[in-house]
Design an enzyme around this catalytic site. Structure first.
Site, PDB file in Angstrom:
ATOM      1  CD  GLU A   1     -35.926 -87.996 -62.965  1.00 22.71           C
ATOM      2  OE1 GLU A   1     -36.392 -88.039 -64.116  1.00 22.71           O
ATOM      3  OE2 GLU A   1     -35.739 -88.994 -62.259  1.00 22.71           O
TER       4      GLU A   1
ATOM      5  CG  ASP B   1     -42.794 -87.017 -68.898  1.00 19.84           C
ATOM      6  OD1 ASP B   1     -43.953 -87.451 -68.695  1.00 19.84           O
ATOM      7  OD2 ASP B   1     -41.807 -87.409 -68.259  1.00 19.84           O
TER       8      ASP B   1
ATOM      9  CG  ASP C   1     -47.821 -90.983 -77.210  1.00 19.54           C
ATOM     10  OD1 ASP C   1     -47.457 -91.246 -78.372  1.00 19.54           O
ATOM     11  OD2 ASP C   1     -47.783 -91.811 -76.294  1.00 19.54           O
TER      12      ASP C   1
ATOM     13  CG  ASP D   1     -34.912 -91.276 -67.797  1.00 20.61           C
ATOM     14  OD1 ASP D   1     -34.967 -92.419 -67.294  1.00 20.61           O
ATOM     15  OD2 ASP D   1     -34.712 -90.253 -67.132  1.00 20.61           O
TER      16      ASP D   1
ATOM     17  N   PRO E   1     -48.218 -95.833 -69.078  1.00 20.16           N
ATOM     18  CG  PRO E   1     -47.158 -93.848 -68.458  1.00 20.16           C
ATOM     19  CD  PRO E   1     -47.644 -95.163 -67.909  1.00 20.16           C
TER      20      PRO E   1
END
Length: 286
Positions: A72, A92, A124, A142, A151
């Protein structure tokens, strides 16, 4: 648990089920695989608690930072509040979630993705660290919880944390969210704590109550040098005043002292934990 005003978006990405909802009590929520990741109302509590204990534990004003996960953009946002920060990388694996958050959660990222210091990479994180030799003053992990089909399974292991340590500068620090700290649900938190102690000389656990989660939530600072438990209230307040213009809404010296003072039952559970999460035997959340 929460009254939903409307579902803004719901989709299945390559990696996970993603939803962004608007709720009556907490505003917008990011939900991945049915688990709340953050809320508009409490975003500042979660993300200030995740980021600043580590940034304040770097031995100099931080100039470079890495966010692993953080879809986010709020972890990135908090890191960019430091004028000394010259480079901020976010890695991410799920670019679809990042794009959804860019579009639908501006209240959380607050323009962090457009900051000229920001570099967003869709790949990754472990592979990124393995192929890169760059070092960072601060790294924040995070991630979603390590679900068996998710994942993040190989990003909670001794080998991964060793890789993170090697990508920190000598005075650097990392933070991570580490799951629930409520009674009866401590195995995950204590295992991560035990695993980090195999890798870092300083490991300090702390917690904060995140009411939209319905439970106290655990975090950990792991440092190559500075122990945040040794910073007095006045020292933390001085560092914030020096490093973060305008101060913070949640985190200060008293808050740090409170959050790092884990209750006895958690300290006992940490001391009793013997399991280390490894690539061969990773920690999985049911």
């Amino acid at each position: 648990m929460h009254a939903i005003r409307r579902t803004i978006v719901e989709t299945r990405t390559k990696f996970q089920h993603a939803e962004i909802m608007d709720t009556y009590a907490y505003g917008k929520l990011l939900v991945l695989d049915g688990r709340i990741q953050s809320s508009q109302a409490e975003d500042f509590i979660y993300h200030e608690g995740l980021v600043h204990p580590g940034l304040l534990a770097t031995d100099n004003r931080p100039e470079s930072g890495l966010v692993i996960g953080g879809g986010e953009g709020a972890t990135l946002r908090e890191m960019l509040r430091y004028p000394s920060m010259r480079r901020a990388v976010m890695v991410d694996i799920d670019g679809e979630v990042v794009e959804l958050c860019k579009k639908h959660l501006p209240e959380m990222h607050q323009g962090a993705f457009e900051d000229p210091r920001t570099e967003v990479r869709t790949e990754d994180a472990r592979a990124y660290l393995e192929k890169s030799s760059e070092r960072f003053d601060f790294i924040s992990v995070d991630l979603v919880e390590p679900l068996e089909a998710g994942p993040a399974c190989m990003l909670f292991t001794k080998e991964f944390y060793t890789l993170v340590r090697e990508r920190l500068t000598p005075g650097g620090a990392m933070t991570l969210q580490a799951g629930m700290t409520k009674l009866g649900e401590l195995d995950f938190y204590t295992c991560i704590h035990r695993t980090l102690r195999e890798v870092f000389p300083v490991v300090a656990g702390y917690q904060a109550f995140i009411s939209c989660f319905g439970t106290p939530w655990g975090f950990i600072v792991a440092s190559r040098k500075v122990d945040p438990r040794g910073l007095a209230v006045a020292a933390v307040d001085r560092l914030i005043a020096e490093r973060v213009p305008g101060g913070l809404a949640h985190w200060d010296g008293i808050t740090q002292q409170h959050c790092l003072a884990l209750p006895k039952y958690i300290r006992v559970a940490i001391d009793a934990q013997t399991r280390v999460s490894t690539d061969a035997n990773p920690l999985i959340v049911a």
